[in-house]
Design a protein around this motif. Structure first.
Motif, PDB file in Angstrom:
ATOM      1  N   VAL A 207      10.447   4.982  20.274  1.00  0.00           N
ATOM      2  CA  VAL A 207      10.826   4.372  19.003  1.00  0.00           C
ATOM      3  C   VAL A 207      12.126   3.614  19.235  1.00  0.00           C
ATOM      4  CG1 VAL A 207      11.547   4.793  16.621  1.00  0.00           C
ATOM      5  CG2 VAL A 207       9.708   6.168  17.635  1.00  0.00           C
ATOM      6  N   TYR A 208      12.138   2.326  18.836  1.00  0.00           N
ATOM      7  CA  TYR A 208      13.329   1.512  19.043  1.00  0.00           C
ATOM      8  C   TYR A 208      14.292   1.683  17.888  1.00  0.00           C
ATOM      9  CZ  TYR A 208      10.338  -0.675  22.487  1.00  0.00           C
ATOM     10  OH  TYR A 208       9.513  -0.891  23.546  1.00  0.00           O
ATOM     11  N   ARG A 209      15.579   1.476  18.215  1.00  0.00           N
ATOM     12  CA  ARG A 209      16.616   1.587  17.197  1.00  0.00           C
ATOM     13  C   ARG A 209      16.352   0.608  16.041  1.00  0.00           C
ATOM     14  NH1 ARG A 209      21.708   3.626  17.397  1.00  0.00           N
ATOM     15  NH2 ARG A 209      21.690   3.803  19.667  1.00  0.00           N
ATOM     16  N   GLY A 210      16.476   1.095  14.829  1.00  0.00           N
ATOM     17  CA  GLY A 210      16.335   0.237  13.654  1.00  0.00           C
ATOM     18  C   GLY A 210      14.912   0.070  13.175  1.00  0.00           C
ATOM     19  N   ASP A 211      13.955   0.608  13.910  1.00  0.00           N
ATOM     20  CA  ASP A 211      12.553   0.491  13.489  1.00  0.00           C
ATOM     21  C   ASP A 211      12.191   1.564  12.466  1.00  0.00           C
ATOM     22  OD1 ASP A 211      11.825  -1.686  14.867  1.00  0.00           O
ATOM     23  OD2 ASP A 211      10.430  -0.691  16.239  1.00  0.00           O
ATOM     24  N   CYS A 212      11.210   1.240  11.655  1.00  0.00           N
ATOM     25  CA  CYS A 212      10.624   2.262  10.797  1.00  0.00           C
ATOM     26  C   CYS A 212       9.213   2.517  11.322  1.00  0.00           C
ATOM     27  CB  CYS A 212      10.567   1.793   9.351  1.00  0.00           C
ATOM     28  SG  CYS A 212       9.747   2.979   8.272  1.00  0.00           S
ATOM     29  N   VAL A 213       8.989   3.705  11.827  1.00  0.00           N
ATOM     30  CA  VAL A 213       7.699   4.023  12.433  1.00  0.00           C
ATOM     31  C   VAL A 213       6.967   5.051  11.587  1.00  0.00           C
ATOM     32  CG1 VAL A 213       6.548   4.975  14.464  1.00  0.00           C
ATOM     33  CG2 VAL A 213       8.541   3.504  14.737  1.00  0.00           C
ATOM     34  N   GLY A 214       5.730   4.733  11.243  1.00  0.00           N
ATOM     35  CA  GLY A 214       4.938   5.649  10.428  1.00  0.00           C
ATOM     36  C   GLY A 214       4.020   6.485  11.289  1.00  0.00           C
TER      37      GLY A 214
ATOM     38  N   ILE B  29      11.612   7.621  10.814  1.00  0.00           N
ATOM     39  CA  ILE B  29      10.293   8.167  11.138  1.00  0.00           C
ATOM     40  C   ILE B  29       9.713   8.673   9.832  1.00  0.00           C
ATOM     41  CG2 ILE B  29       9.007   9.922  12.428  1.00  0.00           C
ATOM     42  CD1 ILE B  29      10.367   7.980  14.271  1.00  0.00           C
ATOM     43  N   LEU B  30       8.517   8.186   9.504  1.00  0.00           N
ATOM     44  CA  LEU B  30       7.943   8.507   8.214  1.00  0.00           C
ATOM     45  C   LEU B  30       6.522   9.035   8.407  1.00  0.00           C
ATOM     46  CD1 LEU B  30       8.487   6.831   5.055  1.00  0.00           C
ATOM     47  CD2 LEU B  30       6.270   6.178   5.876  1.00  0.00           C
ATOM     48  N   THR B  31       6.229  10.159   7.783  1.00  0.00           N
ATOM     49  CA  THR B  31       4.825  10.570   7.767  1.00  0.00           C
ATOM     50  C   THR B  31       4.338  10.410   6.341  1.00  0.00           C
ATOM     51  OG1 THR B  31       4.941  12.866   7.077  1.00  0.00           O
ATOM     52  CG2 THR B  31       5.439  12.424   9.378  1.00  0.00           C
ATOM     53  N   THR B  32       3.106  10.003   6.188  1.00  0.00           N
ATOM     54  CA  THR B  32       2.586   9.803   4.843  1.00  0.00           C
ATOM     55  C   THR B  32       1.060   9.826   4.857  1.00  0.00           C
ATOM     56  OG1 THR B  32       2.602   8.350   2.917  1.00  0.00           O
ATOM     57  CG2 THR B  32       2.657   7.283   5.061  1.00  0.00           C
ATOM     58  N   HIS B  33       0.504  10.095   3.691  1.00  0.00           N
ATOM     59  CA  HIS B  33      -0.942   9.980   3.535  1.00  0.00           C
ATOM     60  C   HIS B  33      -1.289   8.705   2.768  1.00  0.00           C
ATOM     61  CE1 HIS B  33      -2.103  13.680   5.313  1.00  0.00           C
ATOM     62  NE2 HIS B  33      -1.367  14.412   4.509  1.00  0.00           N
ATOM     63  N   TYR B  34      -0.243   7.993   2.322  1.00  0.00           N
ATOM     64  CA  TYR B  34      -0.484   6.772   1.542  1.00  0.00           C
ATOM     65  C   TYR B  34      -0.428   5.569   2.467  1.00  0.00           C
ATOM     66  CZ  TYR B  34       0.552  10.042  -2.170  1.00  0.00           C
ATOM     67  OH  TYR B  34       0.553  11.138  -2.995  1.00  0.00           O
ATOM     68  N   MET B  35      -1.577   4.950   2.664  1.00  0.00           N
ATOM     69  CA  MET B  35      -1.668   3.847   3.619  1.00  0.00           C
ATOM     70  C   MET B  35      -0.936   2.607   3.139  1.00  0.00           C
ATOM     71  SD  MET B  35      -3.192   5.127   6.100  1.00  0.00           S
ATOM     72  CE  MET B  35      -3.271   6.889   5.974  1.00  0.00           C
ATOM     73  N   ASP B  36      -0.933   2.401   1.800  1.00  0.00           N
ATOM     74  CA  ASP B  36      -0.211   1.234   1.281  1.00  0.00           C
ATOM     75  C   ASP B  36       1.276   1.374   1.577  1.00  0.00           C
ATOM     76  OD1 ASP B  36      -0.161   3.431  -0.428  1.00  0.00           O
ATOM     77  OD2 ASP B  36       0.215   2.204  -2.202  1.00  0.00           O
ATOM     78  N   GLU B  37       1.753   2.599   1.472  1.00  0.00           N
ATOM     79  CA  GLU B  37       3.160   2.874   1.757  1.00  0.00           C
ATOM     80  C   GLU B  37       3.491   2.545   3.208  1.00  0.00           C
ATOM     81  OE1 GLU B  37       4.893   6.361  -0.079  1.00  0.00           O
ATOM     82  OE2 GLU B  37       5.277   7.156   1.923  1.00  0.00           O
ATOM     83  N   ALA B  38       2.651   3.039   4.111  1.00  0.00           N
ATOM     84  CA  ALA B  38       2.874   2.795   5.540  1.00  0.00           C
ATOM     85  C   ALA B  38       2.826   1.295   5.816  1.00  0.00           C
ATOM     86  CB  ALA B  38       1.819   3.519   6.353  1.00  0.00           C
ATOM     87  N   GLU B  39       1.885   0.602   5.151  1.00  0.00           N
ATOM     88  CA  GLU B  39       1.707  -0.825   5.404  1.00  0.00           C
ATOM     89  C   GLU B  39       2.933  -1.633   4.984  1.00  0.00           C
ATOM     90  OE1 GLU B  39      -2.309  -1.827   4.259  1.00  0.00           O
ATOM     91  OE2 GLU B  39      -1.877  -3.953   4.532  1.00  0.00           O
ATOM     92  N   VAL B  40       3.529  -1.283   3.826  1.00  0.00           N
ATOM     93  CA  VAL B  40       4.677  -2.078   3.377  1.00  0.00           C
ATOM     94  C   VAL B  40       5.985  -1.660   4.048  1.00  0.00           C
ATOM     95  CG1 VAL B  40       3.740  -2.773   1.149  1.00  0.00           C
ATOM     96  CG2 VAL B  40       5.054  -0.653   1.305  1.00  0.00           C
ATOM     97  N   LEU B  41       6.115  -0.416   4.438  1.00  0.00           N
ATOM     98  CA  LEU B  41       7.413   0.045   4.940  1.00  0.00           C
ATOM     99  C   LEU B  41       7.547   0.022   6.458  1.00  0.00           C
ATOM    100  CD1 LEU B  41       8.174   3.178   2.716  1.00  0.00           C
ATOM    101  CD2 LEU B  41       9.078   0.866   2.460  1.00  0.00           C
ATOM    102  N   CYS B  42       6.441   0.250   7.151  1.00  0.00           N
ATOM    103  CA  CYS B  42       6.576   0.523   8.581  1.00  0.00           C
ATOM    104  C   CYS B  42       6.453  -0.726   9.445  1.00  0.00           C
ATOM    105  CB  CYS B  42       5.524   1.540   9.023  1.00  0.00           C
ATOM    106  SG  CYS B  42       5.737   3.117   8.196  1.00  0.00           S
ATOM    107  N   ASP B  43       7.342  -0.824  10.443  1.00  0.00           N
ATOM    108  CA  ASP B  43       7.230  -1.886  11.438  1.00  0.00           C
ATOM    109  C   ASP B  43       6.127  -1.533  12.423  1.00  0.00           C
ATOM    110  OD1 ASP B  43       9.644  -3.218  10.523  1.00  0.00           O
ATOM    111  OD2 ASP B  43      10.667  -1.446  11.310  1.00  0.00           O
ATOM    112  N   ARG B  44       5.924  -0.234  12.574  1.00  0.00           N
ATOM    113  CA  ARG B  44       4.939   0.215  13.548  1.00  0.00           C
ATOM    114  C   ARG B  44       4.239   1.454  13.031  1.00  0.00           C
ATOM    115  NH1 ARG B  44       7.450   2.057  18.728  1.00  0.00           N
ATOM    116  NH2 ARG B  44       5.691   3.397  19.195  1.00  0.00           N
ATOM    117  N   ILE B  45       2.992   1.614  13.424  1.00  0.00           N
ATOM    118  CA  ILE B  45       2.204   2.750  12.990  1.00  0.00           C
ATOM    119  C   ILE B  45       1.725   3.509  14.219  1.00  0.00           C
ATOM    120  CG2 ILE B  45       0.023   3.418  11.872  1.00  0.00           C
ATOM    121  CD1 ILE B  45       1.939   2.222   9.893  1.00  0.00           C
TER     122      ILE B  45
END
Lengths: 283, 324
Positions: free
Chosen positions: B45-52, B207-223
Motif C-alpha cells: 500500500v502506497y503512502r496517501g492511498d485509500c485501499v479498500g 485501509i477500508l473494509t466495507t460491504h458497500y460497493m458504491d462506497e469502495a468505488e467512490v472512496l478507494c484508489d485501489r481495491i
C-alpha cells in the motif's frame, strides 16, 4: 526480500515487559472510581461497622477474652484484612471480566501504544489500590470505634503501615483473582473462587477465632496455602503489636515469615496472571 | 542550470517519496487452530492511498486489518507498517496508526468527551491538547450536542462516528477503518465519506473494509478483493470493472427465447438469470447496446453502467456466506 521469517505466536511464558504506561491504565480505572465515589465508599464503610456491631458487641458478649483482650479487639485487625481481600479480589474478577468481555475496554486500549501486559499490570495495580482504599477505610472505622469500647482497637503506632500492607496484600490477591479471570469461560464461573476460596479464607485464616484452636493439620494448611492468614498476621501485628503463636512461632518469627510468603506469592502471581491473560487475549 | 538539475532531482525524489510503500505484506498468514483465515497474502500500500479490502463475510478482511495494528500476531510471514515489523515494533506502529474497529468498544464508563480524552491519554497526549483535539473532532463529526452524554444515549450511527473520531486523536499516518459505515443512515454515511476525502488530502493512508460497493468505488484508489484468505484481485476500481465486466450491463425480463439473439449480438456475452430478470455482461461498447435496442423492440429493458458490485459477485459468486 525473498526470505520470509516464520515466527511462532509470541505467547510464550515470559517476564512481563512493562513501562510507566501501566499508570495510564490505572488512571482510567481511578477516573471511573472517582465518578461514582459515593456508591464505592458506602459498602466498604458499612461492612466493618456491621461486623464490629454484630460480632464485636453482639457475639463478643458471650466470648471470654482472647489473649487478654476483649473479642472485638481480636477481630478488628481481621476486618481490615477481609475488606482489602474482598476489594482487590472483586475488582480483578468481576470488574476486570466486565471490562475485558462485555465492554471490550482492553481491546480498545491495546489499539494504542499500550501493550496487553501493561493493561493487565494496570488492572492489578488498580486492584491493589482498591485493597488499599478498603483497608484504609476500615482502619479509620475501627480507629474511631476504639473510643466507644473498653480498650482502644489500635494500640501500636505501626498502624500507619496498614495502607502499605493493604497495597501489597491487595496486589497478591489481585494476581490470584486475575488468574481466574484469565480462564473464566463466563462471568458465572466466579462463583467457584468466591465460594471455594474467598469464603473459606474469610473464616479459616485466624480471623474470627484463633487458628491455634484448629487441629494442627488445619493450622499448617492455613499457613501454607491461605494468603489471608498472612495478611491477618500483618494487620494484627501492626494494629495490636502482637500475633497468635503458631507452631511455637511468635510475632518475631511470624511477621518475617508472612512478609516473605506474601512477597513470593505476589511476584509469582503477578507474572503468572499477566502471562495467562496475554494468552487469552492474543489469539 | 544548477537550479534546474536541483529541481529535477527534487522532483524525482519527491515523486518517488510520494509513492513510497507504507504497508507491505509478504506471505502473510494467520491461522486459528486448523482454520486458515489469511493464507499467505502479498500486497503493498502506497503512502496517501485509500485501499479498500472487499470480500464476503469470513474472507479474512478483518483478520488482515487486525494484524496491521498488532491486535493479532501473524502465524507466519511478514507485515511492515512504515518499515516497522508487526513482529517486534508494535508500540511504534500503534503510535502512527489510528483504528476504528468493527465492533463497538467505546468506554461505557465515560461520557462522549471523556471517551476521547481518556483515549488520547493512552497516547501520552496532554490533558489540554486532548480536550482541544476531542472538541475539534466532535465538531467535525457533528457530535457537539452529545458532548457530555453517556455512551448509552447515543444511536448506532453516532457511536460509529465517535469511534471514527477517536481513531483520529493521535493524528495517524495510517487509518484503519473496519466497516465504518455499517448501520449508518445516508446523512451520516456522507459525513464519513467527507472525512475520508479530507484525510486523503492530508496524505493519510487509509485501509477500508466495507460491504458497500458504491462506497469502495467512490472512496478507494485501489481495491483488493479477498476470498477464503487469498487475494483474488487487486487494482483500481474502474480498471477492475472494465477488465471483468465491461462498460455497460443490459438488463431485461427473463425470456429464454431471447438468449440466442443476445449471444449472436454480443458474441462474448455472459448471461446471468436473477429471478425474473436477466443480466447480460459483455465487453462490447455502448453503441452496440444502442443498436441492439433500436433494432429489437423489447419490453422492460435497461442499459446501466457496470459497477464494482458486478465485479465482486462475478469473482466471489452469489452463494450466501455464513456470518463471521
Amino acid at each position: 526480500m525473498t526470505e520470509v521469517n516464520i515466527r511462532k505466536s509470541p505467547a510464550k511464558f515470559s517476564i512481563p515487559k512493562i513501562s510507566y504506561r501501566v499508570w495510564i491504565v490505572w488512571r482510567r480505572n481511578a477516573d471511573v472510581f472517582m465518578k461514582t465515589i459515593g456508591v464505592n465508599f458506602l459498602p466498604s464503610l458499612l461492612e466493618p461497622i456491621i461486623y464490629l456491631f454484630a460480632f464485636g458487641f453482639g457475639l463478643g458478649g458471650f466470648i471470654p477474652e482472647i489473649n487478654g483482650s476483649p473479642y472485638i479487639n481480636f477481630i478488628a485487625p481481621a476486618l481490615v484484612a477481609i475488606s482489602l481481600m474482598n476489594g482487590a479480589f472483586f475488582e480483578c474478577t468481576y470488574g476486570s471480566f466486565v471490562r475485558m468481555y462485555y465492554q471490550k475496554t482492553f481491546d480498545a486500549i491495546v489499539a494504542t501504544p499500550i501493550s496487553v501486559e501493561e493493561v493487565i499490570a494496570g488492572e492489578l495495580l488498580w486492584g491493589a489500590t482498591r485493597g488499599t482504599i478498603n483497608g484504609t477505610i476500615v482502619l479509620t472505622v475501627i480507629g474511631i470505634s476504639g473510643f466507644f469500647v473498653s480498650q482502644p482497637l489500635i494500640t501500636s503506632p505501626l498502624f500507619l503501615l496498614i495502607p502499605v500492607i493493604a497495597f501489597f496484600g491487595g496486589l497478591m490477591l489481585s494476581g490470584i483473582a486475575m488468574c481466574f479471570t484469565a480462564v473464566a469461560p463466563s462471568i458465572d464461573f466466579f462463583n467457584y473462587p468466591f465460594f471455594l476460596l474467598i469464603t473459606p479464607m474469610m473464616f479459616l485464616s485466624g480471623t474470627f477465632f484463633p487458628l491455634a484452636s484448629l487441629p494442627e493439620t488445619a493450622q499448617g494448611l492455613a499457613l501454607a496455602v491461605l494468603p489471608l492468614t498472612h495478611i491477618v498476621n500483618l494487620t494484627r501485628g501492626t494494629l495490636t503489636g502482637s500475633t497468635e503463636t503458631l507452631f511455637g512461632l511468635n510475632i518475631h518469627a511470624l511477621i518475617p515469615l508472612s512478609l516473605i510468603w506474601i512477597a513470593i506469592v505476589t511476584i509469582a502471581f503477578f507474572i503468572i496472571s499477566i502471562n495467562l491473560m496475554k494468552k487469552r487475549l492474543t489469539r | 542550470m544548477v537550479v534546474c538539475i536541483y529541481l529535477v532531482v527534487e522532483w524525482v525524489t519527491f515523486s518517488k517519496e510520494s509513492r513510497d510503500v507504507l504497508i507491505k505484506a509478504t506471505k502473510l498468514t494467520k491461522k486459528f487452530g486448523n482454520f486458515v483465515a489469511v493464507d499467505g497474502i502479498d500486497f503493498e500500500v502506497y503512502r496517501g492511498d485509500c485501499v479498500g479490502f472487499l470480500g464476503p463475510n469470513g474472507a479474512g478482511k478483518t483478520t488482515t486489518v487486525r494484524m496491521m495494528y498488532c491486535f493479532l500476531p501473524p502465524t507466519s510471514g511478514e507485515l511492515t507498517i512504515a518499515c516497522l515489523s508487526v513482529h517486534n515494533k508494535c508500540r511504534e506502529i500503534k503510535c502512527i496508526v489510528g483504528v476504528a474497529p468493527q465492533e463497538d468498544n467505546l468506554d461505557l464508563d465515560f461520557s462522549v468527551v471523556k471517551n476521547l480524552a481518556v483515549y488520547a491519554r493512552y497516547f501520552d497526549i496532554s490533558k489540554d491538547e486532548a480536550l482541544r483535539r476531542a472538541d475539534e473532532q466532535l465538531a467535525f463529526f457533528q457530535l457537539q450536542e452529545k458532548r457530555d452524554m453517556p455512551i448509552m444515549a447515543l444511536s448506532t450511527g453516532m457511536k460509529r462516528r465517535l469511534i471514527f473520531a477517536r481513531a483520529l486523536l493521535n493524528k495517524p499516518q495510517v487509518l484503519l477503518l473496519d466497516e465504518p459505515t455499517t448501520g449508518l443512515d445516508p446523512q451520516a454515511r456522507h459525513l464519513v465519506w467527507d472525512a475520508v476525502r479530507q484525510l486523503k488530502k492530508l496524505q493519510v493512508t487509509i485501509i477500508l473494509t466495507t460491504h458497500y460497493m458504491d462506497e469502495a468505488e467512490v472512496l478507494c484508489d485501489r481495491i483488493i478483493i479477498i476470498d477464503h484468505g487469498k487475494i483474488i484481485e487487486d487494482g483500481k476500481p474502474k480498471e477492475l470493472i472494465k477488465k471483468h465486466i465491461g462498460e455497460d450491463v443490459l438488463e431485461l425480463d427473463c425470456d429464454e427465447s431471447l438468449i440466442p439473439l443476445l449471444k449472436q449480438t454480443f458474441s462474448d456475452a455472459r448471461i446471468e438469470k436473477l429471478g425474473e430478470r436477466m443480466q447480460v455482461f459483455t465487453s462490447k461498447p455502448h453503441s452496440v447496446f444502442e443498436g441492439f435496442l433500436q433494432e429489437h423492440k423489447i419490453q422492460n429493458v435497461t442499459i446501466r453502467k457496470a459497477n464494482l458490485e458486478d465485479v465482486f459477485l462475478k469473482l466471489t459468486g452469489r452463494d450466501l456466506r455464513a456470518n463471521d
